[in-house]
Write a protein that holds these residues in place. Structure first.
Motif, PDB file in Angstrom:
ATOM      1  N   LEU A  46      54.108  46.057  38.838  1.00  0.00           N
ATOM      2  CA  LEU A  46      53.960  46.301  37.405  1.00  0.00           C
ATOM      3  C   LEU A  46      52.583  46.883  37.092  1.00  0.00           C
ATOM      4  N   VAL A  47      51.534  46.272  37.662  1.00  0.00           N
ATOM      5  CA  VAL A  47      50.185  46.685  37.312  1.00  0.00           C
ATOM      6  C   VAL A  47      49.204  46.231  38.388  1.00  0.00           C
ATOM      7  N   THR A  48      48.074  46.940  38.473  1.00  0.00           N
ATOM      8  CA  THR A  48      46.943  46.529  39.303  1.00  0.00           C
ATOM      9  C   THR A  48      45.709  46.428  38.409  1.00  0.00           C
ATOM     10  N   VAL A  49      45.005  45.299  38.464  1.00  0.00           N
ATOM     11  CA  VAL A  49      43.747  45.150  37.731  1.00  0.00           C
ATOM     12  C   VAL A  49      42.629  44.988  38.743  1.00  0.00           C
ATOM     13  N   VAL A  50      41.507  45.629  38.457  1.00  0.00           N
ATOM     14  CA  VAL A  50      40.430  45.730  39.432  1.00  0.00           C
ATOM     15  C   VAL A  50      39.102  45.175  38.912  1.00  0.00           C
ATOM     16  N   THR A  51      38.803  45.438  37.662  1.00  0.00           N
ATOM     17  CA  THR A  51      37.502  45.081  37.097  1.00  0.00           C
ATOM     18  C   THR A  51      37.587  43.755  36.354  1.00  0.00           C
ATOM     19  N   GLY A  52      36.587  42.894  36.538  1.00  0.00           N
ATOM     20  CA  GLY A  52      36.545  41.637  35.810  1.00  0.00           C
ATOM     21  C   GLY A  52      36.611  41.867  34.311  1.00  0.00           C
ATOM     22  N   PHE A  63      48.268  42.454  30.555  1.00  0.00           N
ATOM     23  CA  PHE A  63      47.708  41.834  31.750  1.00  0.00           C
ATOM     24  C   PHE A  63      46.197  41.743  31.584  1.00  0.00           C
ATOM     25  N   GLN A  64      45.635  40.618  32.005  1.00  0.00           N
ATOM     26  CA  GLN A  64      44.185  40.460  31.934  1.00  0.00           C
ATOM     27  C   GLN A  64      43.667  39.896  33.240  1.00  0.00           C
ATOM     28  N   PHE A  65      42.549  40.433  33.705  1.00  0.00           N
ATOM     29  CA  PHE A  65      41.860  39.934  34.896  1.00  0.00           C
ATOM     30  C   PHE A  65      40.665  39.135  34.407  1.00  0.00           C
TER      31      PHE A  65
END
Lengths: 113, 115
Positions: A46-52, A63-65
């Motif tokens: 669905l998604v990739t999150v990379v940054t804090g 989505f939240q990282f």
């Protein structure tokens, strides 16, 4: 192996309700991915999150990282029966041997019409 | 673009028998993964290949499981002898290379039942 804990494990809601799924760890990840899996099929990204602190939106999904890159959340607004499935978070980290990945145990979501 | 192919889709065997699964990844993908997914749980990585070399097999039960990736393309996963607790779906996935910036594409899986 680094561990990811997902909660809740099961979630059954009515169409139109909102929900949040959590993915937590005591370890730091270089990135985190969310997948959805339907019966008889493999997971689909669905998604990739990379940054804090990063927030990404995909239609009704947000989505939240976490700031410290140890946790993530998936929020669904106005859930629909088509959102039913197993939601999996997967965290990546880097070792000398290369990039490594671990999956959470999943959240089974059922949206009732 | 053709997806990740796996065969067979279903397999039923008796305990102590052997079984083999086959995976054909997406063309050009250097990284190939085998996962074991027990019903209701998330996938557990068994082995990760980069081309034809093993990157991670720390969770592979090496006394009964083996895997190889022929010429850096197709892969087979073997269980010998099978135990009841091996009943699960075995998923194969591939990606352009390893790392969180790259999407893993999963095959439909092989559902193994050990009786």
């Amino acid at each position: 192996t680094q561990l990811l804990e997902q909660s809740p494990q099961f979630l059954s809601i009515q169409e139109g309700e909102n929900l949040t799924v959590y993915c937590n760890s005591s370890s730091v990840f270089s990135s985190l991915q969310w997948y959805r899996q339907e019966p008889g099929e493999g997971p689909v990204l669905l998604v990739t999150v990379v940054t804090g602190g990063e927030v990404k939106k995909l239609k009704r999904l947000t989505f939240q990282f976490g700031d410290a890159r140890k946790d993530s959340s998936l929020h669904i607004t106005a859930a629909q029966p088509g959102d039913t499935g197993l939601y999996l978070c997967a965290g990546w980290w880097v070792e000398t041997s290369g990039s490594r990945l671990t999956f959470g145990e999943g959240t089974q979501l059922t949206v009732n019409p | 673009e053709a997806g990740v192919a796996q065969s067979p889709r279903y397999k039923i065997i008796e305990k102590r028998q052997s079984v083999a699964f086959w995976c054909n990844p997406i063309s050009g993908h250097a990284t190939l993964y085998w996962y074991q997914q027990i019903l209701g749980q998330g996938p557990k990585l068994l082995i990760q290949f980069q081309n034809n070399g093993v990157v991670d097999d720390s969770q592979l039960p090496k006394d009964r499981f083996s895997a190889e990736r022929l010429k850096g393309v197709d892969s087979t996963l073997k269980i010998q002898p099978a135990k009841l607790e091996d009943s699960a779906v075995y998923l194969c996935a591939s990606s352009f290379t390893a790392g969180g910036y790259y999407e893993q594409y999963f095959g439909p899986g092989t559902r193994l039942t050990v009786t």
